[in-house]
Design a protein around this motif. Structure first.
Motif, PDB file in Angstrom:
ATOM      1  N   VAL A 243       0.896  -1.252   0.019  1.00 18.77           N
ATOM      2  CA  VAL A 243      -0.122  -0.204  -0.101  1.00 18.77           C
ATOM      3  C   VAL A 243       0.998   1.247   0.184  1.00 18.77           C
ATOM      4  N   LEU A 244       1.834   1.267   0.872  1.00 12.79           N
ATOM      5  CA  LEU A 244       2.794   2.258   1.003  1.00 12.79           C
ATOM      6  C   LEU A 244       3.462   2.597  -0.113  1.00 12.79           C
ATOM      7  N   LYS A 245       4.078   1.471  -0.855  1.00 16.54           N
ATOM      8  CA  LYS A 245       4.775   1.824  -2.222  1.00 16.54           C
ATOM      9  C   LYS A 245       3.876   2.211  -3.499  1.00 16.54           C
ATOM     10  N   ALA A 246       2.639   1.869  -3.153  1.00 21.35           N
ATOM     11  CA  ALA A 246       1.537   2.627  -4.233  1.00 21.35           C
ATOM     12  C   ALA A 246       1.404   3.968  -4.056  1.00 21.35           C
ATOM     13  N   ALA A 247       1.160   4.208  -2.678  1.00 25.07           N
ATOM     14  CA  ALA A 247       0.810   5.754  -2.426  1.00 25.07           C
ATOM     15  C   ALA A 247       1.995   6.661  -2.441  1.00 25.07           C
ATOM     16  N   GLY A 248       3.514   6.085  -2.471  1.00 28.10           N
ATOM     17  CA  GLY A 248       4.494   6.665  -2.506  1.00 28.10           C
ATOM     18  C   GLY A 248       4.732   7.318  -3.860  1.00 28.10           C
ATOM     19  N   THR A 249       3.942   6.828  -4.957  1.00 29.39           N
ATOM     20  CA  THR A 249       4.298   7.297  -6.097  1.00 29.39           C
ATOM     21  C   THR A 249       3.811   8.835  -6.221  1.00 29.39           C
ATOM     22  N   LYS A 250       2.892   9.184  -5.139  1.00 28.61           N
ATOM     23  CA  LYS A 250       2.087  10.734  -5.414  1.00 28.61           C
ATOM     24  C   LYS A 250       3.469  11.571  -4.825  1.00 28.61           C
ATOM     25  N   TRP A 251       3.692  12.745  -5.430  1.00 34.24           N
ATOM     26  CA  TRP A 251       4.577  13.592  -5.193  1.00 34.24           C
ATOM     27  C   TRP A 251       4.719  13.995  -3.641  1.00 34.24           C
ATOM     28  N   ASN A 252       3.730  14.321  -3.112  1.00 28.01           N
ATOM     29  CA  ASN A 252       3.660  14.886  -1.692  1.00 28.01           C
ATOM     30  C   ASN A 252       3.472  13.860  -0.669  1.00 28.01           C
ATOM     31  N   PHE A 253       3.582  12.768  -0.853  1.00 33.64           N
ATOM     32  CA  PHE A 253       3.205  11.387   0.251  1.00 33.64           C
ATOM     33  C   PHE A 253       4.368  11.556   0.974  1.00 33.64           C
ATOM     34  N   LEU A 254       4.324  11.319   2.093  1.00 32.28           N
ATOM     35  CA  LEU A 254       5.281  11.319   3.175  1.00 32.28           C
ATOM     36  C   LEU A 254       5.843   9.849   3.413  1.00 32.28           C
ATOM     37  N   ASN A 255       7.008   9.481   2.972  1.00 31.78           N
ATOM     38  CA  ASN A 255       7.645   8.212   3.131  1.00 31.78           C
ATOM     39  C   ASN A 255       7.880   7.662   4.781  1.00 31.78           C
ATOM     40  N   PHE A 256       6.895   7.370   5.413  1.00 33.04           N
ATOM     41  CA  PHE A 256       7.090   6.779   6.655  1.00 33.04           C
ATOM     42  C   PHE A 256       6.824   5.452   6.644  1.00 33.04           C
TER      43      PHE A 256
END
Length: 439
Positions: A243-256
């Motif tokens: 899920v985080l890998k997919a969401a992380g493709t958005k430029w302003n998603f915070l990688n935690f």
């Protein structure tokens, strides 16, 4: 000639009070430019440094052997310095209230050896007001001098990330503050000698104290959000990492990412801020909620370990479990305030005493702090379950064959593997039949 000029010309010395994972690298860095006295109350630690040994692994033995830092456990040597940097731990008590004893003790030590015209800079993480309301009165009482007249004080929060070879003192912008413009200017210029990234001059000491304590509180809250998502997605049968890998493709998603939150900063600093807020009549909503989630993750991990043992038809009591990794973070020997201990203690509630292997950890420290003796990775055999708790580089190199050797003979379906940091290929182990689980 100003104090800064005298320090730069090696006519005056800097002292580092506290030579741990943060203080020692600062001392070594400054020693490349100025004369430095490195003081610690631990004679054993000082002797290691004198022998050219770096127990923290922060700068390495070669750097310790070649440094010009004058390591000492003799506090009277502090009288030779005019610029003191205090870097000691600021832990919390069992009830999560601030334990200011180390910084108070360090203030007494510096105060006893303070000379006129000195500047004392505190780097320990504290709630806003500690430097001026607690440290200055101690310095005045012990020295018999008046702050602002005989000596001055500043605050510059430490930002060194233990175990991180990229984000170091030199490469991170340094927040500095002073009790007045003169002290601020000198403090800023002294740090600019070693901080290539530059300094940020905070408006006041309290602003600098507050800036530090919210940095780690922000990270704590973000990780708590990830941990809560992990709990939710686990119930849904969805892989959180995917899920985080997919969401992380958005430029302003915070990688935690989800995980155990330990160490001396992220799991501690929020309590300093909420403690001060309570004193002022405000009860934290978001910060303490995040803390509760993160503090309970060890218990949550064990609950899922037990569920998977049951699914694998393995009797829970006396099940053979091994934990790989015990430090509070990867590739760092520091075990203090590690939350892996929560997993160990929770397993004991189920009648399970796990084997623990950590080739990176400070074994003496773990024995002293927790009464734990480590096993070697090679001794881990005939296990029912393996918990990969820390993402050390050594563990990243483990293959499925390496893990197979640690488990009992039998079908893969009886092999329970918990990957807390998500360092393994989930599909590979599930395809092999492992009972694989991760946050």
């Amino acid at each position: 000639m100003s104090l800064y000029e005298k320090i730069k010309n090696r006519e005056e010395k800097i002292s580092l009070v506290g030579l741990g994972y943060v203080g020692m690298p600062i001392a070594v860095s400054f020693a490349k430019k100025v004369n430095v006295i490195g003081f610690d109350i631990s004679e054993e630690k000082v002797e290691l440094y004198k022998k050219g040994i770096d127990p923290t692994k922060e700068v390495g033995d070669d750097a310790i052997k070649s440094t010009t830092v004058e390591f000492t456990a003799d506090e009277s040597k502090l009288k030779e310095a005019k610029f003191h940097i205090v870097v000691v731990p600021t832990p919390v008590n069992v009830d999560h209230t601030p334990d200011l004893r180390p910084v108070e003790s360090a203030s007494r030590t510096v105060g006893r050896n303070l000379t006129k015209g000195s500047i004392v800079v505190f780097e320990s993480t504290v709630y806003p007001g500690v430097t001026e309301e607690i440290c200055i009165p101690i310095l005045e009482r012990e020295s018999g001098m008046k702050c602002g007249e005989d000596f001055k004080v500043g605050y510059s929060p430490e930002r060194i990330n233990p175990g991180d070879k990229v984000h170091r003192l030199e490469t991170i912008v340094k927040v500095v503050s002073g009790m007045d413009e003169e002290s601020l200017d000198i403090i800023a210029k002294v740090y600019e000698l070693v901080v290539d990234a530059g300094v940020h001059r905070a408006e006041s000491i309290k602003v600098a104290e507050a800036a530090k304590v919210i940095e780690n509180s922000q990270r704590d809250i973000n990780i708590a959000f990830m941990n809560e998502l992990s709990i939710i997605f686990n119930k849904m049968g969805i892989d959180t990492k995917a899920v985080l890998k997919a969401a992380g493709t958005k430029w302003n998603f915070l990688n935690f990412f989800p995980g155990l939150v330990g160490g001396h900063c992220i799991g501690v600093d929020p309590y300093y801020l909420t403690y001060k807020a309570e004193q002022l009549g405000y009860h934290s909503q978001i910060i303490l909620s995040g803390r509760r989630i993160n503090d309970d993750m060890g218990k949550y991990v064990v609950e899922n370990l037990i569920k998977n043992l049951i699914k694998a038809d393995v009797p829970v009591k006396d099940a053979k479990v091994a934990i790989l990794g015990f430090t509070f973070k990867e590739n760092c020997p520091d075990t203090r305030n590690t939350r892996v201990i929560d997993i160990v203690n929770e397993l004991k509630e189920y009648g399970i005493t796990p084997m623990i292997a950590d080739p990176e950890a400070d074994a003496e420290e773990a024995k002293h702090e927790y009464g734990i003796d480590f096993d070697s990775v090679e001794d881990i055999k005939e296990m029912d379950a393996i918990v990969v708790a820390v993402g050390h580089d050594q563990f990243l190199r483990f293959t499925q064959e390496d893990f197979n050797k640690m488990f009992k003979e039998g079908s893969y379906e009886s092999k329970v593997l918990l990957d807390i940091k998500g360092i393994l290929d989930r599909k590979e182990y599930e395809a092999a039949g492992y009972k694989y689980w991760r946050l």
